[in-house]
Design a protein around this motif. Structure first.
Motif, PDB file in Angstrom:
ATOM      1  N   ILE A 175       0.827  -1.208   0.000  1.00  0.00           N
ATOM      2  CA  ILE A 175       0.000   0.000   0.000  1.00  0.00           C
ATOM      3  C   ILE A 175       0.862   1.260   0.000  1.00  0.00           C
ATOM      4  CG2 ILE A 175      -1.666   1.347   1.336  1.00  0.00           C
ATOM      5  CD1 ILE A 175      -2.883  -1.063  -0.113  1.00  0.00           C
ATOM      6  N   GLU A 176       1.968   1.223   0.721  1.00  0.00           N
ATOM      7  CA  GLU A 176       2.773   2.435   0.884  1.00  0.00           C
ATOM      8  C   GLU A 176       3.854   2.611  -0.177  1.00  0.00           C
ATOM      9  OE1 GLU A 176       4.388   2.330   4.811  1.00  0.00           O
ATOM     10  OE2 GLU A 176       2.432   2.612   5.794  1.00  0.00           O
ATOM     11  N   LYS A 177       4.355   1.527  -0.741  1.00  0.00           N
ATOM     12  CA  LYS A 177       5.534   1.631  -1.590  1.00  0.00           C
ATOM     13  C   LYS A 177       5.314   1.290  -3.063  1.00  0.00           C
ATOM     14  CE  LYS A 177       8.198   2.648   1.935  1.00  0.00           C
ATOM     15  NZ  LYS A 177       8.798   3.999   2.075  1.00  0.00           N
ATOM     16  N   PHE A 178       4.283   0.505  -3.377  1.00  0.00           N
ATOM     17  CA  PHE A 178       4.074   0.181  -4.775  1.00  0.00           C
ATOM     18  C   PHE A 178       3.700   1.446  -5.541  1.00  0.00           C
ATOM     19  CE2 PHE A 178       1.731  -1.288  -8.489  1.00  0.00           C
ATOM     20  CZ  PHE A 178       2.575  -2.280  -8.968  1.00  0.00           C
ATOM     21  N   PRO A 179       4.217   1.632  -6.774  1.00  0.00           N
ATOM     22  CA  PRO A 179       3.932   2.856  -7.543  1.00  0.00           C
ATOM     23  C   PRO A 179       2.526   2.832  -8.139  1.00  0.00           C
ATOM     24  CG  PRO A 179       5.318   1.395  -8.840  1.00  0.00           C
ATOM     25  CD  PRO A 179       5.193   0.761  -7.467  1.00  0.00           C
ATOM     26  N   TRP A 180       1.535   3.134  -7.325  1.00  0.00           N
ATOM     27  CA  TRP A 180       0.149   3.016  -7.752  1.00  0.00           C
ATOM     28  C   TRP A 180      -0.208   3.967  -8.892  1.00  0.00           C
ATOM     29  CZ3 TRP A 180      -2.136  -1.200  -6.357  1.00  0.00           C
ATOM     30  CH2 TRP A 180      -1.755  -1.831  -5.162  1.00  0.00           C
ATOM     31  N   GLN A 181       0.532   5.065  -9.026  1.00  0.00           N
ATOM     32  CA  GLN A 181       0.242   5.997 -10.113  1.00  0.00           C
ATOM     33  C   GLN A 181       0.428   5.343 -11.475  1.00  0.00           C
ATOM     34  OE1 GLN A 181       2.723   6.118  -7.954  1.00  0.00           O
ATOM     35  NE2 GLN A 181       4.600   7.022  -8.787  1.00  0.00           N
ATOM     36  N   LEU A 182       1.183   4.262 -11.526  1.00  0.00           N
ATOM     37  CA  LEU A 182       1.370   3.522 -12.769  1.00  0.00           C
ATOM     38  C   LEU A 182       0.036   3.107 -13.366  1.00  0.00           C
ATOM     39  CD1 LEU A 182       2.864   1.701 -14.856  1.00  0.00           C
ATOM     40  CD2 LEU A 182       2.979  -0.051 -13.070  1.00  0.00           C
ATOM     41  N   ILE A 183      -0.892   2.695 -12.517  1.00  0.00           N
ATOM     42  CA  ILE A 183      -2.190   2.219 -12.991  1.00  0.00           C
ATOM     43  C   ILE A 183      -2.937   3.317 -13.742  1.00  0.00           C
ATOM     44  CG2 ILE A 183      -4.461   1.424 -12.206  1.00  0.00           C
ATOM     45  CD1 ILE A 183      -3.042  -0.183 -10.070  1.00  0.00           C
ATOM     46  N   GLU A 184      -2.924   4.516 -13.180  1.00  0.00           N
ATOM     47  CA  GLU A 184      -3.575   5.641 -13.853  1.00  0.00           C
ATOM     48  C   GLU A 184      -2.867   5.977 -15.159  1.00  0.00           C
ATOM     49  OE1 GLU A 184      -6.304   6.949 -13.110  1.00  0.00           O
ATOM     50  OE2 GLU A 184      -6.680   6.360 -11.026  1.00  0.00           O
ATOM     51  N   GLN A 185      -1.555   5.879 -15.183  1.00  0.00           N
ATOM     52  CA  GLN A 185      -0.791   6.159 -16.401  1.00  0.00           C
ATOM     53  C   GLN A 185      -1.148   5.156 -17.503  1.00  0.00           C
ATOM     54  OE1 GLN A 185       1.463   8.709 -17.014  1.00  0.00           O
ATOM     55  NE2 GLN A 185       0.748   9.577 -15.083  1.00  0.00           N
ATOM     56  N   LEU A 186      -1.303   3.899 -17.156  1.00  0.00           N
ATOM     57  CA  LEU A 186      -1.682   2.900 -18.145  1.00  0.00           C
ATOM     58  C   LEU A 186      -3.074   3.191 -18.712  1.00  0.00           C
ATOM     59  CD1 LEU A 186      -0.385  -0.359 -16.415  1.00  0.00           C
ATOM     60  CD2 LEU A 186       0.475   0.628 -18.542  1.00  0.00           C
ATOM     61  N   LYS A 187      -3.979   3.628 -17.857  1.00  0.00           N
ATOM     62  CA  LYS A 187      -5.323   3.970 -18.314  1.00  0.00           C
ATOM     63  C   LYS A 187      -5.271   5.123 -19.311  1.00  0.00           C
ATOM     64  CE  LYS A 187      -8.396   4.207 -15.098  1.00  0.00           C
ATOM     65  NZ  LYS A 187      -9.224   4.729 -13.975  1.00  0.00           N
ATOM     66  N   GLY A 283     -10.655  -7.583 -13.212  1.00  0.00           N
ATOM     67  CA  GLY A 283      -9.553  -6.669 -13.455  1.00  0.00           C
ATOM     68  C   GLY A 283      -9.987  -5.221 -13.268  1.00  0.00           C
ATOM     69  N   SER A 284      -9.033  -4.346 -13.057  1.00  0.00           N
ATOM     70  CA  SER A 284      -9.348  -2.928 -12.866  1.00  0.00           C
ATOM     71  C   SER A 284      -8.084  -2.092 -13.016  1.00  0.00           C
ATOM     72  CB  SER A 284      -9.952  -2.691 -11.477  1.00  0.00           C
ATOM     73  OG  SER A 284     -10.197  -1.304 -11.270  1.00  0.00           O
ATOM     74  N   LEU A 285      -8.270  -0.876 -13.504  1.00  0.00           N
ATOM     75  CA  LEU A 285      -7.198   0.120 -13.479  1.00  0.00           C
ATOM     76  C   LEU A 285      -7.625   1.296 -12.612  1.00  0.00           C
ATOM     77  CD1 LEU A 285      -5.889   0.066 -17.176  1.00  0.00           C
ATOM     78  CD2 LEU A 285      -4.926  -1.034 -15.149  1.00  0.00           C
ATOM     79  N   ASP A 286      -8.477   0.996 -11.645  1.00  0.00           N
ATOM     80  CA  ASP A 286      -8.867   1.955 -10.615  1.00  0.00           C
ATOM     81  C   ASP A 286      -8.057   1.627  -9.362  1.00  0.00           C
ATOM     82  OD1 ASP A 286     -10.607   2.454  -8.052  1.00  0.00           O
ATOM     83  OD2 ASP A 286     -11.422   3.812  -9.575  1.00  0.00           O
ATOM     84  N   ILE A 287      -7.316   2.590  -8.858  1.00  0.00           N
ATOM     85  CA  ILE A 287      -6.395   2.325  -7.753  1.00  0.00           C
ATOM     86  C   ILE A 287      -7.125   1.765  -6.542  1.00  0.00           C
ATOM     87  CG2 ILE A 287      -4.826   3.393  -6.084  1.00  0.00           C
ATOM     88  CD1 ILE A 287      -3.925   5.296  -8.283  1.00  0.00           C
ATOM     89  N   GLN A 288      -8.261   2.346  -6.183  1.00  0.00           N
ATOM     90  CA  GLN A 288      -8.991   1.870  -5.010  1.00  0.00           C
ATOM     91  C   GLN A 288      -9.414   0.418  -5.175  1.00  0.00           C
ATOM     92  OE1 GLN A 288     -12.084   4.230  -2.796  1.00  0.00           O
ATOM     93  NE2 GLN A 288     -13.477   2.657  -3.609  1.00  0.00           N
ATOM     94  N   GLN A 289      -9.871   0.044  -6.360  1.00  0.00           N
ATOM     95  CA  GLN A 289     -10.335  -1.324  -6.569  1.00  0.00           C
ATOM     96  C   GLN A 289      -9.191  -2.332  -6.498  1.00  0.00           C
ATOM     97  OE1 GLN A 289     -12.500  -1.087 -10.276  1.00  0.00           O
ATOM     98  NE2 GLN A 289     -14.384  -0.414  -9.263  1.00  0.00           N
ATOM     99  N   VAL A 290      -8.036  -1.980  -7.046  1.00  0.00           N
ATOM    100  CA  VAL A 290      -6.898  -2.894  -6.988  1.00  0.00           C
ATOM    101  C   VAL A 290      -6.390  -3.003  -5.553  1.00  0.00           C
ATOM    102  CG1 VAL A 290      -4.591  -3.428  -7.872  1.00  0.00           C
ATOM    103  CG2 VAL A 290      -6.277  -2.337  -9.365  1.00  0.00           C
ATOM    104  N   GLN A 291      -6.312  -1.871  -4.855  1.00  0.00           N
ATOM    105  CA  GLN A 291      -5.894  -1.912  -3.455  1.00  0.00           C
ATOM    106  C   GLN A 291      -6.903  -2.670  -2.599  1.00  0.00           C
ATOM    107  OE1 GLN A 291      -5.252   2.181  -2.266  1.00  0.00           O
ATOM    108  NE2 GLN A 291      -3.132   2.159  -2.993  1.00  0.00           N
ATOM    109  N   ALA A 292      -8.183  -2.569  -2.948  1.00  0.00           N
ATOM    110  CA  ALA A 292      -9.213  -3.285  -2.182  1.00  0.00           C
ATOM    111  C   ALA A 292      -9.053  -4.796  -2.317  1.00  0.00           C
ATOM    112  CB  ALA A 292     -10.605  -2.858  -2.644  1.00  0.00           C
ATOM    113  N   ALA A 293      -8.612  -5.259  -3.497  1.00  0.00           N
ATOM    114  CA  ALA A 293      -8.378  -6.692  -3.672  1.00  0.00           C
ATOM    115  C   ALA A 293      -7.271  -7.166  -2.737  1.00  0.00           C
ATOM    116  CB  ALA A 293      -8.014  -6.986  -5.125  1.00  0.00           C
TER     117      ALA A 293
END
Length: 347
Positions: A175-187, A283-293
Motif C-alpha cells: 500500500i505504501e511503496k508500490f507505484p500506484w500511479q502507474l495504474i492511472e498512467q496505463l489507463k 480486473g481494474s485500473l482503478d487504484i482503489q479497486q486494486v488496493q481493495a483486492a
C-alpha cells in the motif's frame, strides 16, 4: 503400505517406495536432490528437474538464461550483485536488463520479498493493451516497477495484453511503496482491465499460523459467496465457488493434493506450490479497486487468524457482518472499506 487404491501386504509391496511428499507408496518414483523418492502424481506439481544434475528438487533456483537448478548445483554459479539472480560464467543478468521486457508465460524468477511479513502477497493484474501502444506501455511499466514486478505474456488476454506480476510484498509495503500511479498512467495510454480479465492475489502459505487457520480463512470466503462476488465485481468460470471446492476446504488447508481433483479455476486455487491464489476479482485500473483486492486478502487472513471455534459457533464469526464490523475498526484496510461502501456490500 498405503496406496491410492487400498493396502498391500509386505510381499506385494516389495520394491515400492514411499513418496517424500504425499507419503503414499508407489511402484514408480524418481530421485530428488535430497536423496528421497517422489511419485508421479507429485513430481510435476511440486518439483522441478535440475538442469545440471537432472535430479528433481523442491527448492530450485532460477538461472539467468531460463533454466532452474537444485540448491546444491546453485553453489557453482555466481550471483548478480543487484538482484541475486544466479549467473552462468561470463553472462550478464537478464533480470536487471529487462526494463520493458515481456517474459514468456512460464517465466518464474526467484522471488524477492519486500516488507517484513510474516504474510506476503503477490499481485497479478491482467491488462488489455492497445496494439499501437504495446511497447510504450511495457517500457513505462519497467520504469515504474523496477525490481518490484515484471511483465508476462498471457494468451488468455484478448485481443492483446500482458500480466503485471509483483514479487511477494507484505500488505503495508504494498500500500505504501508500490507505484500506484502507474495504474492511472496505463489507463491514460488506452489500457483497460475489466471483467474480461482478472486480479489474482497469491497468499503465502507460510504466513498462516496453521492448517486450521487456512481452513477458517477459506471457509469465510466460501460461506460468503454473494458478498465476495459483489465485492469482486464479477462471477467468473475462472474463479468458481464450486461445491467440490467447498467440501474439500480441509484438504486445501492441509495441502493434501493427492486426495482430490480440483482444477485451478476455483475462487481459491489450491495448486500453487507455496501459496493460495485468490482469483475472484475482476480486473481494474482503478487504484482503489486494486488496493481493495489486496486489502480483502490481507483482512480476511488477519480476521481469521485469531477466530475461535466459540466465536464461529456462538457469535457468527463467519458471518459477513461480523467481518465487515472488524474491517471498520482497522484503518489500515481503508481501501477495502471504501470499496465495500461503494458497492453496497459493507454489511
Amino acid at each position: 503400505m498405503t496406496v491410492e487404491l487400498g493396502r498391500l501386504c509386505h510381499t506385494c509391496a516389495d520394491g515400492w517406495s514411499e513418496c517424500a511428499r504425499c507419503r503414499y507408496h508407489t511402484p514408480t518414483t524418481w530421485r530428488t536432490d535430497t536423496g528421497d523418492r517422489v511419485c508421479p502424481a507429485c513430481v510435476d506439481r511440486f518439483f522441478d528437474r535440475c538442469a545440471a544434475c537432472s535430479l528433481y528438487t523442491a527448492d530450485s533456483r532460477y538461472v539467468s538464461g531460463g533454466f532452474r537448478v537444485c540448491s546444491r548445483c546453485a553453489q557453482s554459479y555466481s550471483s548478480c550483485e543487484e538482484c541475486g539472480t544466479l549467473l552462468p560464467e561470463h553472462t550478464d543478468c537478464e533480470s536487471c536488463e529487462s526494463d520493458g521486457r515481456i517474459w514468456n508465460y512460464n517465466y518464474k524468477p526467484d522471488p524477492r520479498f519486500f516488507g517484513h511479513g510474516p504474510m506476503f502477497f503477490g499481485l497479478e493484474l491482467e491488462i488489455v493493451v492497445p496494439s499501437h501502444n504495446y511497447q510504450t506501455c511495457a517500457s513505462m511499466v519497467g520504469d515504474y516497477v523496477r525490481e518490484l514486478a515484471y511483465l508476462k505474456y498471457d494468451s488468455s488476454i484478448e485481443p492483446l495484453g500482458f500480466e503485471l506480476v509483483t514479487h511477494p510484498m507484505d500488505y503495508r509495503f504494498a500500500i505504501e511503496k508500490f507505484p500506484w500511479q502507474l495504474i492511472e498512467q496505463l489507463k491514460e495510454l488506452g489500457c483497460r482491465s475489466d471483467q474480461s480479465v482478472g486480479i489474482h492475489v497469491h497468499v503465502s502459505r507460510d504466513g498462516f499460523d496453521s492448517a486450521a487457520h487456512i481452513f477458517r480463512w477459506a471457509k469465510l470466503i466460501y460461506r460468503n459467496e454473494p458478498q465476495t462476488v459483489a465485492l469482486a465485481r464479477r462471477r467468473s468460470p475462472f474463479a468458481q465457488f464450486s461445491t467440490t471446492a467447498r467440501e474439500r476446504v480441509k484438504h486445501t488447508a492441509k495441502d493434501d493434493m493427492r486426495r482430490y481433483g480440483l482444477n485451478r479455476y476455483q475462487a481459491i486455487n489450491p495448486h500453487p506450490r507455496k501459496s493460495l491464489e485468490l482469483r475472484v476479482f475482476a480486473g481494474s485500473l482503478d487504484i482503489q479497486q486494486v488496493q481493495a483486492a489486496l486489502a480483502f486478502a490481507a483482512a480476511t487472513v488477519e480476521y481469521t487468524r485469531t477466530l475461535t471455534s466459540t466465536e464461529v459457533i456462538r457469535q457468527g464469526g463467519w458471518d459477513w457482518n461480523q467481518f465487515t464490523a472488524w474491517v471498520n475498526q482497522h484503518e489500515e484496510y481503508a481501501p477495502l472499506r471504501a470499496e465495500m461502501e461503494a458497492l453496497a456490500c459493507a454489511s
